[in-house]
Design an enzyme around this catalytic site. Structure first.
Site, PDB file in Angstrom:
ATOM      1  N   CYS A 193       0.821  -1.209   0.000  1.00  0.00           N
ATOM      2  CA  CYS A 193       0.000   0.000   0.000  1.00  0.00           C
ATOM      3  C   CYS A 193       0.854   1.257   0.000  1.00  0.00           C
ATOM      4  O   CYS A 193       0.341   2.350  -0.134  1.00  0.00           O
ATOM      5  CB  CYS A 193      -0.916  -0.012   1.210  1.00  0.00           C
ATOM      6  N   GLU A 251      -6.222   2.099  -8.264  1.00  0.00           N
ATOM      7  CA  GLU A 251      -5.188   1.257  -7.664  1.00  0.00           C
ATOM      8  C   GLU A 251      -4.982   0.031  -8.558  1.00  0.00           C
ATOM      9  O   GLU A 251      -5.929  -0.708  -8.836  1.00  0.00           O
ATOM     10  CB  GLU A 251      -5.606   0.815  -6.260  1.00  0.00           C
TER      11      GLU A 251
HETATM   12  P1  NAD Z   1      -9.223  -7.212   0.501  1.00  0.00           P
HETATM   13  O1  NAD Z   1      -9.953  -5.973   0.822  1.00  0.00           O
HETATM   14  O2  NAD Z   1      -9.699  -8.032  -0.643  1.00  0.00           O
HETATM   15  O3  NAD Z   1      -9.220  -8.213   1.763  1.00  0.00           O
HETATM   16  C1  NAD Z   1      -8.822  -7.786   3.048  1.00  0.00           C
HETATM   17  C2  NAD Z   1      -9.511  -8.658   4.092  1.00  0.00           C
HETATM   18  O4  NAD Z   1     -10.921  -8.487   3.999  1.00  0.00           O
HETATM   19  C3  NAD Z   1      -9.243 -10.149   3.928  1.00  0.00           C
HETATM   20  O5  NAD Z   1      -9.061 -10.715   5.198  1.00  0.00           O
HETATM   21  C4  NAD Z   1     -10.501 -10.667   3.259  1.00  0.00           C
HETATM   22  O6  NAD Z   1     -10.812 -11.995   3.614  1.00  0.00           O
HETATM   23  C5  NAD Z   1     -11.570  -9.733   3.770  1.00  0.00           C
HETATM   24  N1  NAD Z   1     -12.641  -9.465   2.796  1.00  0.00           N
HETATM   25  C6  NAD Z   1     -12.537  -9.462   1.444  1.00  0.00           C
HETATM   26  N2  NAD Z   1     -13.716  -9.112   0.897  1.00  0.00           N
HETATM   27  C7  NAD Z   1     -14.572  -8.892   1.909  1.00  0.00           C
HETATM   28  C8  NAD Z   1     -15.935  -8.478   1.978  1.00  0.00           C
HETATM   29  N3  NAD Z   1     -16.656  -8.226   0.882  1.00  0.00           N
HETATM   30  N4  NAD Z   1     -16.502  -8.332   3.195  1.00  0.00           N
HETATM   31  C9  NAD Z   1     -15.783  -8.561   4.316  1.00  0.00           C
HETATM   32  N5  NAD Z   1     -14.490  -8.953   4.304  1.00  0.00           N
HETATM   33  C10 NAD Z   1     -13.879  -9.103   3.125  1.00  0.00           C
HETATM   34  O7  NAD Z   1      -7.690  -6.812   0.313  1.00  0.00           O
HETATM   35  P2  NAD Z   1      -6.483  -7.705  -0.231  1.00  0.00           P
HETATM   36  O8  NAD Z   1      -6.660  -7.920  -1.703  1.00  0.00           O
HETATM   37  O9  NAD Z   1      -6.277  -8.883   0.650  1.00  0.00           O
HETATM   38  O10 NAD Z   1      -5.256  -6.722   0.031  1.00  0.00           O
HETATM   39  C11 NAD Z   1      -4.846  -5.734  -0.867  1.00  0.00           C
HETATM   40  C12 NAD Z   1      -5.454  -4.388  -0.517  1.00  0.00           C
HETATM   41  O11 NAD Z   1      -5.082  -4.030   0.813  1.00  0.00           O
HETATM   42  C13 NAD Z   1      -4.934  -3.266  -1.414  1.00  0.00           C
HETATM   43  O12 NAD Z   1      -6.006  -2.415  -1.736  1.00  0.00           O
HETATM   44  C14 NAD Z   1      -3.925  -2.548  -0.528  1.00  0.00           C
HETATM   45  O13 NAD Z   1      -3.703  -1.193  -0.858  1.00  0.00           O
HETATM   46  C15 NAD Z   1      -4.573  -2.686   0.807  1.00  0.00           C
HETATM   47  N6  NAD Z   1      -3.614  -2.527   1.894  1.00  0.00           N
HETATM   48  C16 NAD Z   1      -3.669  -1.360   2.593  1.00  0.00           C
HETATM   49  C17 NAD Z   1      -2.758  -1.132   3.610  1.00  0.00           C
HETATM   50  C18 NAD Z   1      -2.788   0.167   4.376  1.00  0.00           C
HETATM   51  O14 NAD Z   1      -2.045   0.291   5.337  1.00  0.00           O
HETATM   52  N7  NAD Z   1      -3.612   1.134   4.011  1.00  0.00           N
HETATM   53  C19 NAD Z   1      -1.800  -2.104   3.935  1.00  0.00           C
HETATM   54  C20 NAD Z   1      -1.777  -3.292   3.205  1.00  0.00           C
HETATM   55  C21 NAD Z   1      -2.705  -3.489   2.176  1.00  0.00           C
END
Ligand code: NAD
Length: 493
Positions: free
Chosen positions: A289, A384
């Site tokens: 991120c 993104e």
């Molecule tokens: P994601 O949003 O798909 O998933 C994150 C978590 O949410 C997982 O544990 C997943 O099981 C759960 N999840 C997924 N869909 C859901 C839903 N509809 N309802 C409830 N829970 C749900 O993210 P990802 O693909 O695992 O990670 C990448 C993203 O995370 C990127 O957008 C990145 O920028 C972001 N990120 C942000 C930071 C920060 O500090 N801002 C840090 C790391 C990653």
């Protein structure tokens, strides 16, 4: 450079309830696939309401004794946990790398960053003593920091060790019981962390795992005994989780996605800028991120762009840069590059054609990619992408650069590369992101400075680490006491 070892014996990732593994009530699992090989390296339990009930109930049972445990004793357990993480650094790094696709060095660095947060958390015994003051004759006011109860952390795939460790060491040090919902794509590292928490001596139920996907997340948020929800992931899900938790009157801090800008001006130091820009957009194959996504080229910086192009084109995938998490992500990244080309931008380094490392042809690979002459209206400059893709947008001056930066709906990180202190200061003063880099491409604050963005990169108040996180994971109780032999003293006297 150590090559990532892919574990040959698949690991079963069950829930971790009261210090023991427990399979899902539904009996359902899904495969965990290594981005390096495309092969299953484990299976993960798919939790639902019954599992959430079991995990929260065990945590709730553990809470009264954990809350009553003095912070100095809680810190001793964190000390032991930290030592165990360091003793198992090699195994943790290989497992985190093999499930997330990053290189061994990147995985090792993320575990060590998690250790740094743990060290901050165990130091709270000396720092967070609250405060007491005589506010009147015989009357004192005391500030006490109290745990909330059972709290939850929901985390993304890209940092299987570090992002969970942004949360649980601090939440546990403050006396909460913690339920972690790892990403279903990378649940293996958390299994090792659960084992180490037991070896460190954490009482059963203090640290727990609930595995699964959306269903598990929703059951966890909705459980009446969950008092706070920390979330890190994409912005749409961050907003959903924030909305759901706060509608139930719970506190939530939800970190979302990013579109980070690097502003490069003509006086920038060449070596620092080329290394800084390339490392930022290719590190973790662009899946972090804090990764650079847009380079704003101010005026004539063609000499720097040429060096950046050359350095990125020579990066060996597999050893110098890791893999992409899955086929879906690979398709999304390819789609963005195809669309930019169709819209008239110029692909000057093309990762679509990169060859997979030998023996790992079934993995998910995408080489470093640079899209020059991108327009601010193009999707590659706005959305993104979360891959090793840098869009270069050219502008005439710093004012245009900052206007572009502030129009960006995300607000995680913005960096400037310059040798002019006044330019650096102007960007730090006027950029809209939560974390600013000056001659640094990935401006992650070191502890005790806190981590957190602005705009759609964060929903909720305070930051996820550092001092600012303490107010999120605890309540401040104010105790006003009167002990006075002076009978006419009132609390206002
Ligand atoms: P994601 O949003 O798909 O998933 C994150 C978590 O949410 C997982 O544990 C997943 O099981 C759960 N999840 C997924 N869909 C859901 C839903 N509809 N309802 C409830 N829970 C749900 O993210 P990802 O693909 O695992 O990670 C990448 C993203 O995370 C990127 O957008 C990145 O920028 C972001 N990120 C942000 C930071 C920060 O500090 N801002 C840090 C790391 C990653």
């Amino acid at each position: 450079m150590s090559l990532v070892k892919i574990n040959s014996a698949p690991m079963t990732c069950d829930h971790w309830i009261a210090g023991e593994h427990r399979g899902p009530a539904s009996g359902q699992y899904r495969d965990v696939v290594s981005p390096y090989t495309g092969a299953a390296i484990g299976k993960v339990a798919l939790g639902g309401k019954a599992d959430a009930d079991a995990v929260v109930s065990a945590a709730q049972n553990a809470f009264p004794a954990w809350r009553a445990t003095p912070i100095k004793e809680r810190a001793q357990l964190l000390f032991r946990f930290r030592d165990l993480v360091l003793a198992n650094l090699e195994e943790l790094s290989h497992v985190a790398a093999s499930e997330s696709g990053k290189t061994f060095g990147e995985a090792r660095a993320e575990v060590l960053k998690g250790v740094e947060v743990t060290e901050f958390a165990l130091a709270l015994q000396n720092l967070d003593s609250g405060g007491i003051m005589d506010v009147s004759r015989g009357v004192s006011c005391e500030l006490r920091r109290e745990p909330l109860g059972v709290v939850a952390g929901i985390v993304p795939f890209n940092f299987p060790a570090m992002v969970p460790m942004w949360m649980y060491p601090i939440a546990l040090a403050l006396g909460n019981c913690f339920v972690l919902k790892p990403s279903e794509k990378v649940p293996l590292t958390s299994q090792i962390m659960a084992r180490l928490s037991k070896e460190a001596g954490f009482p059963p139920g203090v640290f727990s795992l609930l595995n699964g996907t959306k269903e598990a997340v929703e059951a966890l948020i909705d459980h009446p005994s969950i008092k706070a929800v920390g979330f890190v992931g994409s912005s749409p899900v961050a907003l959903d989780v924030y909305t759901r938790a706060t509608a139930l009157g719970k506190r939530a801090l939800c970190l979302g996605g990013a579109k980070n800008h690097l502003i490069v001006v003509p006086d920038a130091d060449e070596a620092l800028t080329v290394r800084g820009v390339v490392d930022s957009f290719t590190g973790c194959a662009g899946q972090r991120c804090m990764a650079a996504s847009v380079m704003i080229a101010v005026g004539d910086v063609d000499h720097l762009i040429e060096k950046i192009r050359k350095t990125a084109a020579e990066l060996p995938i597999g050893a110098g840069m890791g893999a992409i998490i899955d086929k879906g992500a690979l398709d999304r990244i390819r789609h963005h590059v195809d669309a930019a080309e169709k819209d008239g931008a110029k692909v000057i380094v093309d990762g679509r054609e990169s060859k997979a490392p030998a023996g790992r042809e079934q993995g998910f690979w995408f080489g470093p990619t640079i899209i020059d002459h991108a327009k601010p209206s193009m999707a590659c400059a706005r959305e993104e992408i979360f891959g090793p893709v840098l869009a270069i947008v050219r502008v005439k001056n710093l004012a245009e650069a900052l206007a572009l930066e502030s129009a960006n709906p995300f607000g995680n990180a913005t960096s400037v590369f310059t040798t002019n202190g006044a330019v650096a200061r102007h960007v730090a003063d006027n950029a809209t992101s939560g974390m600013i880099g000056i001659n640094i491409g990935v401006p992650v604050p070191r502890e005790p400075f806190s981590f957190g963005g602005t705009k759609t990169s964060k929903f909720g108040h305070s930051d996820i680490t550092g001092e600012s996180s303490l107010d999120f994971w605890s309540n401040l109780k104010k105790v006003t006491t009167k002990w006075s032999l002076q009978s006419d003293a009132s609390w206002l006297s």
